[in-house]
Design a protein around this motif. Structure first.
Motif, short mmCIF file in Angstrom:
data_model
loop_
_atom_site.label_atom_id
_atom_site.label_comp_id
_atom_site.label_asym_id
_atom_site.label_seq_id
_atom_site.Cartn_x
_atom_site.Cartn_y
_atom_site.Cartn_z
N GLY A 140 0.82 -1.20 0.00
CA GLY A 140 0.00 0.00 0.00
C GLY A 140 0.85 1.26 0.00
N GLU A 141 1.87 1.29 0.87
CA GLU A 141 2.75 2.46 0.94
C GLU A 141 3.60 2.60 -0.32
N LYS A 142 4.02 1.47 -0.89
CA LYS A 142 4.82 1.51 -2.12
C LYS A 142 3.99 2.00 -3.30
N GLU A 143 2.76 1.55 -3.37
CA GLU A 143 1.91 1.89 -4.51
C GLU A 143 1.29 3.28 -4.39
N PHE A 144 0.87 3.64 -3.17
CA PHE A 144 0.05 4.85 -3.01
C PHE A 144 0.58 5.86 -1.99
N GLY A 145 1.58 5.50 -1.19
CA GLY A 145 1.94 6.34 -0.06
C GLY A 145 3.38 6.80 -0.01
N ALA A 146 3.98 6.66 1.17
CA ALA A 146 5.31 7.23 1.42
C ALA A 146 6.42 6.59 0.60
N GLY A 147 6.19 5.36 0.12
CA GLY A 147 7.25 4.64 -0.58
C GLY A 147 7.20 4.70 -2.09
N ARG A 148 6.40 5.59 -2.66
CA ARG A 148 6.24 5.62 -4.11
C ARG A 148 7.53 5.89 -4.87
N ASP A 149 8.45 6.63 -4.27
CA ASP A 149 9.65 7.04 -4.99
C ASP A 149 10.91 6.32 -4.54
N VAL A 150 10.77 5.23 -3.77
CA VAL A 150 11.94 4.49 -3.33
C VAL A 150 11.84 3.04 -3.76
N SER A 151 12.98 2.39 -3.86
CA SER A 151 13.03 0.99 -4.31
C SER A 151 13.24 0.01 -3.18
N ASN A 152 13.75 0.49 -2.04
CA ASN A 152 14.05 -0.39 -0.91
C ASN A 152 13.47 0.21 0.37
N LEU A 153 12.43 -0.43 0.88
CA LEU A 153 11.80 0.12 2.08
C LEU A 153 11.37 -1.00 3.02
N LEU A 154 11.30 -0.64 4.29
CA LEU A 154 10.75 -1.51 5.31
C LEU A 154 9.49 -0.85 5.85
N TYR A 155 8.38 -1.57 5.78
CA TYR A 155 7.15 -1.08 6.40
C TYR A 155 6.99 -1.83 7.72
N ILE A 156 7.01 -1.10 8.82
CA ILE A 156 6.89 -1.70 10.14
C ILE A 156 5.47 -1.47 10.64
N ILE B 156 14.18 -1.36 15.16
CA ILE B 156 14.38 -0.79 13.83
C ILE B 156 15.86 -0.67 13.51
N ALA B 157 16.67 -0.33 14.51
CA ALA B 157 18.11 -0.25 14.29
C ALA B 157 18.67 -1.59 13.82
N ASN B 158 18.21 -2.68 14.43
CA ASN B 158 18.65 -4.00 13.99
C ASN B 158 18.30 -4.23 12.52
N LEU B 159 17.09 -3.84 12.13
CA LEU B 159 16.64 -4.05 10.75
C LEU B 159 17.41 -3.16 9.78
N VAL B 160 17.71 -1.93 10.19
CA VAL B 160 18.50 -1.03 9.34
C VAL B 160 19.88 -1.63 9.10
N ASN B 161 20.48 -2.19 10.14
CA ASN B 161 21.81 -2.79 9.99
C ASN B 161 21.79 -4.01 9.08
N VAL B 162 20.67 -4.74 9.06
CA VAL B 162 20.59 -5.95 8.23
C VAL B 162 20.23 -5.61 6.79
N PHE B 163 19.23 -4.74 6.58
CA PHE B 163 18.67 -4.53 5.24
C PHE B 163 19.18 -3.28 4.53
N ASN B 164 19.75 -2.34 5.26
CA ASN B 164 20.25 -1.11 4.64
C ASN B 164 19.19 -0.47 3.73
N PRO B 165 18.00 -0.15 4.27
CA PRO B 165 16.92 0.39 3.43
C PRO B 165 17.09 1.88 3.15
N GLU B 166 16.37 2.34 2.12
CA GLU B 166 16.27 3.77 1.87
C GLU B 166 15.29 4.43 2.84
N LEU B 167 14.24 3.69 3.17
CA LEU B 167 13.13 4.28 3.92
C LEU B 167 12.55 3.25 4.87
N ILE B 168 12.26 3.70 6.09
CA ILE B 168 11.49 2.90 7.05
C ILE B 168 10.17 3.64 7.27
#
Length: 396
Positions: free
Chosen positions: A196-212, A318-330
């Protein structure tokens, strides 16, 4: 026969490519479709005509000329059909009708208390049935139903395990498909929220995101290189059961010290109950999220402390996930996103101190742009995608 089969397959792929280009770029001319897809103009023109005949596209006024005649512009027919998307939470249900572009036509939110599979499934059926009269007339009607659930879902749409609902091996897809006679897609609600966020929301302009997704439990939808990551067995994203303390509180999964025992809405309410039971005005402050939000807005120090503590635990995970996945956006979504004003500072401070500097420097944190609708919109999007994939397979 092989040549014919290959020709038909190529045509189906090209037709879907043209349709997807119109869906995402309209208004657009035939020439621009040709330029974007690499298909020749004659092929594009023939496929566009078929899409117009199928009610998926229509012609509108003239566009700007680049030197010759002004081009006829094409529109995607967003109301050729409608999807129903449902976010099935632990203490709520949000159901909505959307058109084929995700625009919401009608939505309904209800609180739920009875979680037994049969009773809750009956309520789900009743809620969907109650939306049906509000679906506008269209060439394709209700094209599918998407459901996001807080648990493990297999590729047959069965809910294998949903600890916070108390469900095990519930064949939800087959139950609903039999009831409504349309395609039904079942997925984890965090996956739906990420889409939902990738298609319509905060993640439309990024390729690597974590939705928590932070509700009564915690889950993650993981988008890597513009694609939902599902893992080997399809069960990725159960980050709420990431162990943060060896001897921590008992979790619904049977283990101790899971992230969601510290940072979920359920954990917040457990801590609030203890805090306000010790307070003189305990009877005046029922420990539920809405009450805590109201108290925080009024400046209540205990409510703000509870949210800050929750934010620190959120930041730790979230810090653990950032260290593992190196996302553009959380993206922090679901119910806890309503408390962004009081968890935000603690989340940022903890994330800054606990994540690796190189990873953190490129990672942004946002709260859901879709409010509480991320998972329901993502579920509708999954139903829409299934519809077009099915259409592609049947096109001649």
């Amino acid at each position: 026969m092989k040549i014919t089969g290959d020709h038909q397959l190529i045509k189906k792929i090209n037709k879907y490519l043209v349709l997807d280009t119109i869906r995402r770029q309209f208004p657009i001319s035939r020439a621009d479709i040709s330029a974007r897809t690499g298909l020749n103009k004659a092929t594009v023109s023939a496929l566009v005509n078929e899409l117009i005949e199928s009610s998926f596209a229509s012609e509108t006024g003239l566009g700007e000329s680049s030197g010759g005649r002004k081009p006829v512009m094409l529109l995607f027919n967003e109301r050729a059909g409608f999807a129903i998307g449902v976010d099935l939470g632990v203490n709520y249900m949000l159901a909505m009708i959307t058109d084929l572009s995700g625009a919401v036509v009608k939505k309904k939110r209800i609180d739920i208390a009875e979680l037994e599979a049969g009773a809750l499934t009956d309520k789900l059926k009743k809620t969907i049935r109650g939306l049906m009269p509000h679906v506008p007339a269209s060439p394709y009607g209700v094209i599918g139903i998407g459901i996001g659930v807080p648990g493990l879902v297999d590729d047959q749409g069965s809910v294998l395990s949903a600890p916070n609902l108390g469900w095990t091996d519930v064949p939800l897809q087959s139950i609903l498909a039999e009831e409504f006679g349309v395609d039904v897609v079942i997925d984890n609600e965090a996956n739906a929220g990420a889409l939902g966020e990738k298609e319509f929301g905060a993640g439309r302009d990024v390729s690597n995101l974590l939705y928590i997704s932070v509700g009564m439990g915690i889950g993650a939808g993981i988008i890597l290189n513009d694609t939902l990551y599902r893992g080997f067995s399809g069960f990725s994203g159960e980050v709420g059961h990431m162990a943060l303390a060896q001897d921590g509180p008992l979790c619904g999964c049977g283990n101790r010290g899971c992230w969601e025992t510290f940072a979920s809405e359920k954990a917040l309410l457990v801590n609030a109950r203890a805090a306000y039971d010790d307070a003189a005005d305990a009877d005046a402050a029922a420990p539920n999220l809405d009450t805590l939000l109201s108290l925080a807005r009024q400046g209540d120090p205990e409510a703000r402390r509870l949210f800050a503590d929750t934010g620190r635990w959120l930041g730790t995970g979230i810090a653990n996930l950032v260290n593992v996945f190196n996302p553009e956006l959380i993206v922090i979504g679901n119910r806890m996103s309503l408390a962004s004003a009081w968890i935000g500072e603690a989340v940022y401070e903890t994330l800054d101190s606990r994540s690796l500097a190189f990873h953190r420097s490129r990672a942004s944190v946002a709260y859901s742009q879709l409010g509480h609708s991320s998972a329901a919109l993502g579920a509708a999007s999954m139903a829409i995608q299934r519809f077009f994939s099915t259409m592609k397979a049947t096109w001649e």
